[in-house]
Design an enzyme around this catalytic site. Structure first.
Site, PDB file in Angstrom:
ATOM      1  N   LYS A  52      31.236  36.158  13.139  1.00 18.03           N
ATOM      2  CA  LYS A  52      32.535  35.973  13.838  1.00 18.03           C
ATOM      3  C   LYS A  52      32.976  34.577  14.168  1.00 18.03           C
ATOM      4  CE  LYS A  52      33.513  40.234  14.442  1.00 18.03           C
ATOM      5  NZ  LYS A  52      33.556  41.965  15.965  1.00 18.03           N
ATOM      6  N   GLN A  96      35.062  42.136  22.256  1.00 15.11           N
ATOM      7  CA  GLN A  96      33.627  43.173  21.128  1.00 15.11           C
ATOM      8  C   GLN A  96      33.559  44.008  21.980  1.00 15.11           C
ATOM      9  OE1 GLN A  96      32.973  41.649  18.185  1.00 15.11           O
ATOM     10  NE2 GLN A  96      31.337  43.062  18.178  1.00 15.11           N
ATOM     11  N   ASP A 119      42.524  42.324  15.922  1.00 14.35           N
ATOM     12  CA  ASP A 119      41.517  43.630  15.728  1.00 14.35           C
ATOM     13  C   ASP A 119      42.243  44.883  15.650  1.00 14.35           C
ATOM     14  OD1 ASP A 119      38.405  43.362  15.752  1.00 14.35           O
ATOM     15  OD2 ASP A 119      38.607  43.521  18.257  1.00 14.35           O
TER      16      ASP A 119
HETATM   17  N1  GUN Z   1      32.001  46.474  17.943  1.00 17.79           N
HETATM   18  C1  GUN Z   1      31.732  46.365  16.270  1.00 17.79           C
HETATM   19  N2  GUN Z   1      33.149  46.082  15.464  1.00 17.79           N
HETATM   20  C2  GUN Z   1      33.148  45.821  15.782  1.00 17.79           C
HETATM   21  C3  GUN Z   1      35.454  44.989  15.568  1.00 17.79           C
HETATM   22  O1  GUN Z   1      35.328  45.226  14.925  1.00 17.79           O
HETATM   23  N3  GUN Z   1      35.633  44.551  16.615  1.00 17.79           N
HETATM   24  C4  GUN Z   1      35.635  44.739  17.957  1.00 17.79           C
HETATM   25  N4  GUN Z   1      35.904  44.188  19.149  1.00 17.79           N
HETATM   26  N5  GUN Z   1      34.270  45.169  18.281  1.00 17.79           N
HETATM   27  C5  GUN Z   1      33.794  45.895  17.271  1.00 17.79           C
END
Ligand code: GUN
Length: 279
Positions: A52, A96, A119
């Site tokens: 990311k 996350q 998100d």
């Molecule tokens: N953990 C696995 N996929 C995601 C996601 O798309 N966003 C977040 N914040 N955590 C994750």
């Protein structure tokens, strides 16, 4: 061989469009900034978070990194999110998941301001999606809509079957397909005659978290198959929820794993960050 839906190529297209947009925003004196919070050192989360941050750098988005120890309390995390909510420089906040067991993820998700919820997990964002109001959409299902549209696959009027009912993928996916005028069915662990239902699908989205579960007897001839799964098999090779080799000569188009849905999730996170900054 069916049409391979190339998520790597389409995600790069989207990131390149966003890169241009970010540089135009910079000319107007606007910057784009994402705060990325990771609690603990889960190795898979570290890989996701690094990807990311790399995507942010590519697009020209500033990323602020918060790497907190496993023992961080829920109260401390709530305080950090509240501080970032109030920080005008920060456009998006990403915590996350999964979080350590002693932290209630729902409390944290609800603490993120809906204006910075890149998100798309906040109940306000989910509610807006359901009633067709503008708001942030969960990145993986939003990415799948882009994959379909940019591959020239018509959704309107089509039988769409979504396997899996998670809050992050299955449920928002079904609402987005409905918004595109698909006829939508969701299947889950209690669905009876599962194969009969999935064989109706013109577009089959599989998000069940079971390696190679979907074999050719689940799919109609000429169906479009979107595979959200990501697993490592016995030989440490990546595979999806769909048995690619088994279904490939029966379908008209399919996403590979890796290189299908995966890269789209991050591209749509970047899209949400830019949208947050434009507001
Ligand atoms: N953990 C696995 N996929 C995601 C996601 O798309 N966003 C977040 N914040 N955590 C994750």
């Amino acid at each position: 061989m069916p049409q391979l839906i190339d998520g790597k190529k389409i995600s790069t297209e989207i990131k390149d469009e966003l890169k241009e947009k970010v540089s135009r925003l910079k000319e107007e004196g606007k910057t784009v900034c994402l705060a990325v919070i990771q609690v603990g050192k889960d190795p898979a989360s570290t890989i996701y978070v690094n990807n990311k941050k790399k995507a942010c750098a590519y697009v020209g988005i500033e990323s602020l990194s918060y790497e907190l120890p496993e023992e961080t309390t829920e109260e401390a995390l709530v305080s950090l999110v509240e501080e970032l909510n109030g920080n005008e420089k920060v456009n998006g906040i990403l915590v996350q998941l999964p979080l350590p067991k002693h932290i209630d993820a729902d409390v944290i998700i609800r603490t993120i301001s809906p204006d910075k919820d890149v998100d798309g997990f906040h109940p306000e964002s989910v509610g807006r999606l359901c009633i067709g109001e503008p708001g942030f959409v969960s990145c993986t299902p939003a990415g799948i809509i882009q994959l379909l549209k940019r591959s020239g696959i018509e959704i309107a009027g089509k039988e769409c079957v979504v396997m899996g009912r998670s809050n992050i993928v299955g449920k928002p996916m079904s609402i987005l397909l409905l918004r595109e005028n698909g006829t939508v069915t969701i299947t889950h662990s209690r669905t009876e005659n599962l194969r009969e239902v999935t064989r109706r699908a013109d577009i089959l989205v599989v998000a069940i978290g079971k390696a190679k579960f979907v074999t050719r007897d689940f799919v109609k001839d000429g169906a479009v198959v979107i595979d959200v799964g990501m697993h490592r098999n016995a030989e440490n090779k990546l595979c999806g929820d769909v048995d690619f080799e088994d279904v490939k000569d029966k379908v008209s188009a399919i996403t590979p794993v890796p290189g299908g849905v995966g890269p789209m999730t991050i591209a749509m996170l970047m899209y949400n960050c830019v949208t947050a900054a434009e507001k």
